[in-house]
Structure formats: structure tokens, C-alpha cells
Write a protein that holds these residues in place. Sequence first.
Motif, short mmCIF file in Angstrom:
data_model
loop_
_atom_site.label_atom_id
_atom_site.label_comp_id
_atom_site.label_asym_id
_atom_site.label_seq_id
_atom_site.Cartn_x
_atom_site.Cartn_y
_atom_site.Cartn_z
N THR A 175 23.84 -5.66 -7.85
CA THR A 175 24.06 -4.65 -8.89
C THR A 175 22.78 -3.88 -9.19
OG1 THR A 175 23.63 -6.28 -10.61
CG2 THR A 175 25.92 -5.97 -9.96
N CYS A 195 34.70 -6.37 -25.71
CA CYS A 195 34.02 -6.96 -24.55
C CYS A 195 32.53 -6.60 -24.50
CB CYS A 195 34.67 -6.47 -23.26
SG CYS A 195 36.36 -6.98 -23.01
N PHE A 197 31.29 -3.70 -23.65
CA PHE A 197 31.07 -2.95 -22.41
C PHE A 197 30.97 -1.44 -22.62
CE2 PHE A 197 33.38 -6.45 -19.82
CZ PHE A 197 32.18 -7.10 -19.59
N THR A 253 27.95 -0.11 -21.02
CA THR A 253 27.70 -0.68 -19.70
C THR A 253 28.07 0.35 -18.64
OG1 THR A 253 28.24 -2.86 -20.56
CG2 THR A 253 28.32 -2.61 -18.18
N MET A 279 27.60 -3.95 -13.33
CA MET A 279 28.53 -5.02 -13.70
C MET A 279 28.69 -6.06 -12.60
SD MET A 279 31.49 -2.82 -15.64
CE MET A 279 32.49 -4.25 -16.06
N SER A 280 28.82 -7.31 -13.03
CA SER A 280 29.08 -8.40 -12.09
C SER A 280 30.59 -8.50 -11.85
CB SER A 280 28.57 -9.73 -12.67
OG SER A 280 29.38 -10.11 -13.78
N ASP A 286 32.41 -11.09 -12.39
CA ASP A 286 32.99 -11.75 -13.57
C ASP A 286 33.22 -10.75 -14.71
OD1 ASP A 286 33.13 -14.21 -12.35
OD2 ASP A 286 31.23 -14.92 -13.18
N GLN A 287 32.33 -9.78 -14.87
CA GLN A 287 32.51 -8.77 -15.91
C GLN A 287 33.69 -7.86 -15.59
OE1 GLN A 287 28.41 -7.38 -15.80
NE2 GLN A 287 28.18 -8.00 -17.95
N LYS A 313 36.78 -9.88 -16.37
CA LYS A 313 36.99 -9.99 -17.81
C LYS A 313 37.59 -8.70 -18.36
CE LYS A 313 34.53 -10.62 -22.20
NZ LYS A 313 33.24 -10.84 -22.84
N LEU A 314 37.04 -7.57 -17.94
CA LEU A 314 37.54 -6.28 -18.40
C LEU A 314 38.99 -6.07 -17.98
CD1 LEU A 314 36.86 -3.63 -19.88
CD2 LEU A 314 36.08 -2.72 -17.68
N ARG A 334 41.29 -8.23 -20.10
CA ARG A 334 41.45 -7.72 -21.47
C ARG A 334 42.38 -6.50 -21.50
NH1 ARG A 334 42.25 -10.90 -23.88
NH2 ARG A 334 42.35 -9.57 -25.69
#
Length: 152
Positions: free
Chosen positions: A5, A121, A123, A126, A131-132, A134-135, A138-139, A142
Motif C-alpha cells: 500500500t 468505520c 474511513f 482514507t 487501505m489493507s 482487511d480494511q 470491513k468496508l 459494513r
Amino acid sequence: AVVSTQSGHYGRGSANTQLMARVAHVLKVGKNNFKPPPKVDSSVVRIEPMNPMPKINFVEWDGLTRILFTRKNKTLSAIFKSKTVIELLSKNYQIYCSLNEIMVADDFDIKAKIDEILTECAFNETRARTMSIDQFLKLLERFNANKIHFSS
């Protein structure tokens, strides 16, 4: 991962590969090992598929990353304020609710819902390029939990 990243080369292809495989740099191959020599150096990489594969909807993943990496240097907040993105997500939300017999409130505001998810979140400021995996997951989780989908 071969492209991190922190690299300016990190993009949708890198994110997709890292979602589905472990990637490791094996060795560099100089341009003088080829006839005629190319203008760039090459590398040998090892790509090992994840086992088991992640349990996600890949069409949804693709839709999210397509939107985010179209303008990877913009903040997520700015990306999701784009008229075309708002229209797409609003249409997908309406279709999802219709197919699942969910009533949509007359005062429902997709922009406010998106902003609420990004804030929840943390973000909003961001950028996709930082972003990873995992991010991203997660997004996506959600958004989907709030009935917002990236494919119809």
C-alpha cells in the motif's frame, strides 16, 4: 506482498491478487538476461492461492474496488460523493429493497447513509491506495450490512 500500500503502483489488481493469494518476491531478473533486452528489469514471483479461499461475494468485492480505485488518490468521502457513484448505489439499494420486500422510507438519504458508514468505520479521509485487504473487507461488510450493494 510484492506491491504494498506504500507503493504508487498499488491498485485494484494488487488488491485482488492479495485477497486471493499469498504473493512473494523470489528473485530479480536483469534485462541483460533477455535478447533483445527489454527496457525494464523483471522479477520472478510466487503466487500461492489462499486455501481456503475467502468467503466473500466476489462480484460485490469487484464492484467496490472498481469504484475505489477509479480515483485511488481521492479520499473515500470524496469518491462516494460523486454523482455517478451515488446514482449507482441508490439504484442498487432500491433494487435490493424491492427484491427483498423491504419498504424504503420516503425520507431515506443514500448520501447520509454512506457518510454514516464511512464515519463509523473511520474511513472518510482514507484513500484506497493506503487501505489493507482487511480494511476493504470491513468496508464491504459494513455497506452490505446496511443493504448497500455494488452489483445489482
